[in-house]
Design a protein around this motif. Structure first.
Motif, PDB file in Angstrom:
ATOM      1  N   LYS A 164      -6.142  12.133  -4.381  1.00 10.33           N
ATOM      2  CA  LYS A 164      -7.094  11.252  -3.705  1.00 10.33           C
ATOM      3  C   LYS A 164      -7.418  10.102  -4.658  1.00 10.33           C
ATOM      4  O   LYS A 164      -7.841  10.332  -5.787  1.00 10.33           O
ATOM      5  N   TYR A 185       4.950  11.323  -3.438  1.00 10.82           N
ATOM      6  CA  TYR A 185       4.314  12.191  -2.420  1.00 10.82           C
ATOM      7  C   TYR A 185       4.360  13.679  -2.794  1.00 10.82           C
ATOM      8  O   TYR A 185       4.238  14.548  -1.935  1.00 10.82           O
ATOM      9  N   GLN A 201       2.312   1.721  -3.443  1.00 12.78           N
ATOM     10  CA  GLN A 201       1.274   2.179  -4.365  1.00 12.78           C
ATOM     11  C   GLN A 201       0.975   3.658  -4.159  1.00 12.78           C
ATOM     12  O   GLN A 201       0.830   4.424  -5.125  1.00 12.78           O
ATOM     13  N   GLU A 202       0.923   4.089  -2.900  1.00 15.18           N
ATOM     14  CA  GLU A 202       0.669   5.507  -2.593  1.00 15.18           C
ATOM     15  C   GLU A 202       1.809   6.376  -3.130  1.00 15.18           C
ATOM     16  O   GLU A 202       1.583   7.455  -3.684  1.00 15.18           O
ATOM     17  N   TYR A 203       3.035   5.888  -2.983  1.00 23.03           N
ATOM     18  CA  TYR A 203       4.211   6.616  -3.479  1.00 23.03           C
ATOM     19  C   TYR A 203       4.133   6.796  -4.999  1.00 23.03           C
ATOM     20  O   TYR A 203       4.375   7.880  -5.532  1.00 23.03           O
ATOM     21  N   THR A 255       1.099   9.186  -6.102  1.00 21.49           N
ATOM     22  CA  THR A 255       1.279  10.608  -5.757  1.00 21.49           C
ATOM     23  C   THR A 255       2.574  11.190  -6.326  1.00 21.49           C
ATOM     24  O   THR A 255       2.963  12.307  -5.959  1.00 21.49           O
ATOM     25  N   LYS A 301       0.828  -1.210   0.000  1.00 24.27           N
ATOM     26  CA  LYS A 301       0.000   0.000   0.000  1.00 24.27           C
ATOM     27  C   LYS A 301       0.864   1.263   0.000  1.00 24.27           C
ATOM     28  O   LYS A 301       0.553   2.244  -0.687  1.00 24.27           O
ATOM     29  N   GLU A 302       1.958   1.239   0.775  1.00 22.63           N
ATOM     30  CA  GLU A 302       2.862   2.400   0.817  1.00 22.63           C
ATOM     31  C   GLU A 302       3.496   2.636  -0.551  1.00 22.63           C
ATOM     32  O   GLU A 302       3.606   3.774  -1.013  1.00 22.63           O
ATOM     33  N   THR A 331      -6.061   0.511  -9.162  1.00 15.80           N
ATOM     34  CA  THR A 331      -6.150   1.817  -8.500  1.00 15.80           C
ATOM     35  C   THR A 331      -6.893   2.784  -9.420  1.00 15.80           C
ATOM     36  O   THR A 331      -6.690   2.774 -10.633  1.00 15.80           O
TER      37      THR A 331
END
Length: 294
Positions: A102, A97, A89-91, A94, A86-87, A282
């Protein structure tokens, strides 16, 4: 002490190494023969009535605690794996980051067809605990080949689990002989029927097998993952750890087989497979409706 159906027993000749549930008691050739299901392993066995003893509650509690500890350790490692996925994928989403994006995720949907209602219930609880969308169906192993096509049409899963009970019997043939296995042939036929519906290995990911199952025939039939390469017993929850990892891996990533096996309770002796794509997708934007407060 009389032994009855649903009693928890051990086999004296095997030093009560595995706990079994009594499923049926039959008279064959003038002798009582008992059909047994493993309590923690996906194993089916039969034994003479006189070879069985009821398991002392304290011993049963001790073994249950040992298995619970293993399950908790496995779950903890699996949870770490999912959090890392999950981390990452978020990286990626975004841009490292740098953008406040969203997004939402759709994990792969699982259809779990199980020959044992008790194990199915345990597995469904674990799927729910890790957040995998799942439909569970109890189905006798011999009926699975005839029913799997309809079930795929109805549930349209991304991942199919075909499991229940199995066992290799040396007296029935060589270890390479599919007829020497209790339900491996049924599992293989079920996989073949599923592949008639969805031939592509990455459009429907299949796990098939149980304790001591004929691994090679299940892979040849079209399974992505199967048991049991070394013909050992597999833990009741092992299929869940495998398919949950696939469910949470993005569809653009390929899954290394060892990465899937390392957090199972049985490992590579009991489980194996082929390189497979993940099925998580996603999307964005993540839209939350809200109303102005009065």
């Amino acid at each position: 002490m009389e032994i009855k159906i649903r009693d928890i027993v051990g086999r004296v000749s095997y030093r009560c190494d595995i706990l079994f549930r009594v499923i049926d008691i039959r008279y064959e050739d003038g002798r009582k023969n008992v059909i047994l299901y493993g309590e923690d392993f996906r194993l089916i066995a039969d034994a003479p009535y006189e070879d069985l003893i009821k398991v002392d509650p304290s011993k049963r509690m001790k073994l249950s605690r040992e298995f619970q500890s293993l399950e908790e350790q496995s779950f903890r490692l699996f949870r770490q794996d999912v959090d890392l996925l999950k981390e990452k994928q978020e990286y990626d989403v975004t841009g490292g980051y740098t953008k406040p994006v969203k997004y939402f995720q759709i994990p792969g949907k699982v259809l779990h067809v199980d020959g044992d209602p008790s194990y199915l219930k345990k597995c469904l609880m674990l799927y729910e605990k890790v957040g995998v969308p799942v439909f569970g169906v109890h189905c006798n192993e011999k009926e699975m080949p005839n029913k799997v096509g309809h079930l795929i049409d109805y549930y349209r899963p991304d991942i199919l689990v075909i499991t229940g009970h199995d066992a290799y019997s040396k007296s029935k043939g060589k270890i390479t002989d599919l007829n020497a296995y209790r339900h491996s042939k049924d599992f293989a036929l079920t996989v073949r029927e599923a592949r008639k519906k969805v031939p592509h290995l990455d459009q429907l990911v299949i796990f098939a097998g149980a304790c001591q199952s004929h691994f090679e025939s299940l892979i040849q039939a079209g399974a992505n993952f199967a048991s049991s390469p070394s013909r050992v017993n597999i833990h009741a929850l092992d299929p869940v750890y495998i398919v949950a990892k696939i469910s949470f891996t993005p569809f653009m990533e390929r899954i290394n087989v060892w990465d899937v096996l390392k957090n199972t309770l049985t490992g590579e002796k009991g489980l194996g497979g082929i390189e497979t794509r993940g099925v998580l997708r996603t999307g964005m934007p993540f839209h939350i409706e809200y109303h102005d407060q009065e």
